[in-house]
Design a protein around this motif. Sequence first.
Motif, PDB file in Angstrom:
ATOM      1  N   LEU A 174      -8.727  -0.743  -2.311  1.00  0.00           N
ATOM      2  CA  LEU A 174      -8.325  -0.791  -3.955  1.00  0.00           C
ATOM      3  C   LEU A 174      -7.099   0.120  -3.862  1.00  0.00           C
ATOM      4  CD1 LEU A 174      -8.697  -1.256  -6.923  1.00  0.00           C
ATOM      5  CD2 LEU A 174     -10.072   1.015  -6.930  1.00  0.00           C
TER       6      LEU A 174
ATOM      7  N   SER B 196      -4.106   1.527  -6.421  1.00  0.00           N
ATOM      8  CA  SER B 196      -3.692   1.907  -7.808  1.00  0.00           C
ATOM      9  C   SER B 196      -2.390   2.605  -7.572  1.00  0.00           C
ATOM     10  CB  SER B 196      -4.738   2.879  -8.136  1.00  0.00           C
ATOM     11  OG  SER B 196      -4.810   4.089  -7.372  1.00  0.00           O
TER      12      SER B 196
ATOM     13  N   LEU C 180      -4.458  -2.148 -11.015  1.00  0.00           N
ATOM     14  CA  LEU C 180      -5.482  -1.889 -10.174  1.00  0.00           C
ATOM     15  C   LEU C 180      -5.573  -3.247  -9.161  1.00  0.00           C
ATOM     16  CD1 LEU C 180      -7.995  -0.180 -12.217  1.00  0.00           C
ATOM     17  CD2 LEU C 180      -6.592   0.954 -10.695  1.00  0.00           C
TER      18      LEU C 180
ATOM     19  N   ALA D 102      -7.177  -5.130  -5.669  1.00  0.00           N
ATOM     20  CA  ALA D 102      -8.471  -5.033  -4.661  1.00  0.00           C
ATOM     21  C   ALA D 102      -8.172  -6.177  -3.503  1.00  0.00           C
ATOM     22  CB  ALA D 102      -9.711  -4.716  -5.187  1.00  0.00           C
TER      23      ALA D 102
ATOM     24  N   GLN E 228     -10.748   1.607 -15.257  1.00  0.00           N
ATOM     25  CA  GLN E 228     -10.837   1.707 -13.796  1.00  0.00           C
ATOM     26  C   GLN E 228     -12.255   2.067 -13.366  1.00  0.00           C
ATOM     27  OE1 GLN E 228      -8.211   4.324 -11.880  1.00  0.00           O
ATOM     28  NE2 GLN E 228      -9.155   4.262 -10.205  1.00  0.00           N
TER      29      GLN E 228
ATOM     30  N   VAL F 140     -14.267  -0.334 -10.629  1.00  0.00           N
ATOM     31  CA  VAL F 140     -14.803   0.141  -9.394  1.00  0.00           C
ATOM     32  C   VAL F 140     -16.116  -0.285  -9.363  1.00  0.00           C
ATOM     33  CG1 VAL F 140     -15.393   2.352  -8.073  1.00  0.00           C
ATOM     34  CG2 VAL F 140     -13.077   2.101  -9.348  1.00  0.00           C
TER      35      VAL F 140
ATOM     36  N   LEU G  86     -16.484  -4.029  -8.207  1.00  0.00           N
ATOM     37  CA  LEU G  86     -15.868  -3.955  -6.657  1.00  0.00           C
ATOM     38  C   LEU G  86     -17.396  -3.311  -5.802  1.00  0.00           C
ATOM     39  CD1 LEU G  86     -12.418  -2.892  -6.803  1.00  0.00           C
ATOM     40  CD2 LEU G  86     -13.105  -5.225  -6.621  1.00  0.00           C
TER      41      LEU G  86
END
Length: 734
Positions: A112, A114, A139, A141, A165, A169, A172
């Motif tokens: 990831l 950022s 962001l 990934a 975020q 996350v 993910l």
Amino acid sequence: MRLVILCIVLLFVSACAKQQEETSKGTTVSKFEYANIVMDIPSEWQEMTTLHVLEFVNSKNNLRILGHSFGRVADVEKLRETYFVKLKKRFTSIVDKEKVKQTSLCDGKITLFSISGTLLKRPYAKSKSFNKFYNYAVLSAIVTTSAETLNFWIDGPAAEVQKEQSNFVKFLNSYREVTAKKNLHLSASDKDELVEAAAKGITTSIEVAGNENVGDRFDFGPFTLAVPDAWLEIKPQKEMRVAEFSLKDNTEYTVIAFNFGKMDFNAEEIVSKNIQRWRSQFTKLEEEKPITLQKNNIALLYFRGTFFKKKDMFAEEGEEIENFCILNVVIPSEKGPFYFRLEAPKDVIDKQLPNMVSFLNSYQAKATQQAGSSGEVDFGEFALSIPGSWEKIPPTSNMRKAELRLRDNPQHTVVVFHFGKDQFSGLTERKKENFARWEKQFDKVDAKKEIELTAPNSALLYLEGTFFVKPFPQAEGKKEPGYVVLNALIDTANGPYFFRLAAPKKIADANLEDFKLFLNSYHKHGETHNHGGHNQGDDDIDDSDDDSLMEDNDAFSEFQNNGREQSDEREQSDERETHSSGQSQNVNVDGHVMVIPGSWEQVPPKSSMRKAQFRLRKYPEYNIPVFNFGTDQFSSFDERVAQNVRRWEGQFQKVDKKEMIKLKKDNAALLYLSGTFVVKASPMAQSGEPTAGYAAVNGLIDTDKGPYFFRLVAPKKILDAELDNFKKFLESFK
């Protein structure tokens, strides 16, 4: 006492556990499934029909979550390094270099990235220029699966992205791989491979070659095709092929299918990029022709001549075969174009051509399983039912009242505008003015017809010809023949609503009936309207994102208003929020503090597109409107100023004086013009009255929300008296 407290605590814990259990039982988590992976979709994310691997929109903040595939990547580590370098280059400035992060998730399968700062972003897919987005965050990934490498992406205002975020996350971290299930069609002699495949558990059924598979549909992922009886599905003879079909009566010849992942080209562009390569495979090309199909989004080309057949793709040597033919096919899809190819002597191809045509005409997009209405658009005064072949999306501009995307051509949208009441008295006058304006947006009109609607106080104009396609509203426009624009209006007590679809003729004509049904579904609150069931069409990728960013001229006509406001505002002065004091005052302009002189007063904006409006106390028919349309396509302040200066000059028939006035702000510009100005009765009027002795001051202040525009147009004597006030007004901007 202790016993009582203990009982209360136990009861509380028991109640919490029960509530948690009930909550967990009643909660259904939507899943994103792609290839051999599954991920949990956050409840705030709404899945969209897309040409990407995935596209979600958070309904609360309109942030988009996109995903695409890199395909199979041999060196993932190198990809990560290269990608991170390129990502940082997209930022002209970075807010906090310590916050540029690279985080590993899911045991290293996901990386990831950022980053936040000033982001450079293209206004549309093929643009050579970039917009600057201040205080933006990304962001991104890189997800490595056993099948391919994926990229998921969010960008937007830094504060909103930071809030999103945690969802990103969680999404993910929910990554998991599942056993790939697929059917293998193997020859009976492949005993060892059969046993190995079954032992690995990767098959749900194994069919030995010889089964005719009559009438079966082959699933290519984004779409299915019905395999002709004369073909037999076999195991692909090379790894790059996604499918292969043998001709039953000529087994040495096969129809092969390829897919190399996502490409930002439509079918016509893909054909144009490949056609020279296909031609070059013949030492002598005797015949070339496209084959007409029922499906507009599929291209089928027939080639015949002396073919140079290589031993393999990369071989230099080969043999010439006379009277040889090739059928080349391109089918666009959300996973990139699928290519189909059949090479054989002419007699074989001529026999198989009807089979190929029926194969391609059987195309069925996965999305066609949905049908009927896709809900409705509520405009307050009335509502319209959305056809099943369209879907509602968040408007891509704050000037659009609503926006609807064509499911089978998602780069084209139906846009809706509403600017409030205008100066026209009745539908007849309004039609006359707008029909003339719409026609002038064409370089050449080949066909024009008004189409009758059943919706009250409505009109629909069909125009076909060479249209000025603009990638953004202020562009000069590129002449595109074979275009159709459907323009409609529905008159209401609060002013007309405008509806528009601009697209190549084939696409616009295919959506004409739905466009009519959409308008004719007009109903008030509490009424129901039977929209009728319409299947979605076939996936067609046409002309990138250019049209999706093309605004109706209505949207910018207010911005380009050359005329003064009418003196009928005096009669409405009791409704204005005027300031009685003749001294300078602080005012709020869209969240910014500015100081207006005592000779001005603040009034409610006459249009919803104006962020603020002021007028001269002594001459109240002359106004100072303030506009902000968000970020634009220009990559620098100087480029933005130069483009607008040309536009402002064009509003004069003759310029006697032109002066750039210096301001005490680095991000601001002020242009003074005087001469013969074209005064229009309304922003949408096609013509105006050239009036000598006029002047205009146009101001521009650059911000992270895009430029703010300020203007005053008045007789030169009146404007010159206010010039110093206008300058100080701009310099007070905070």
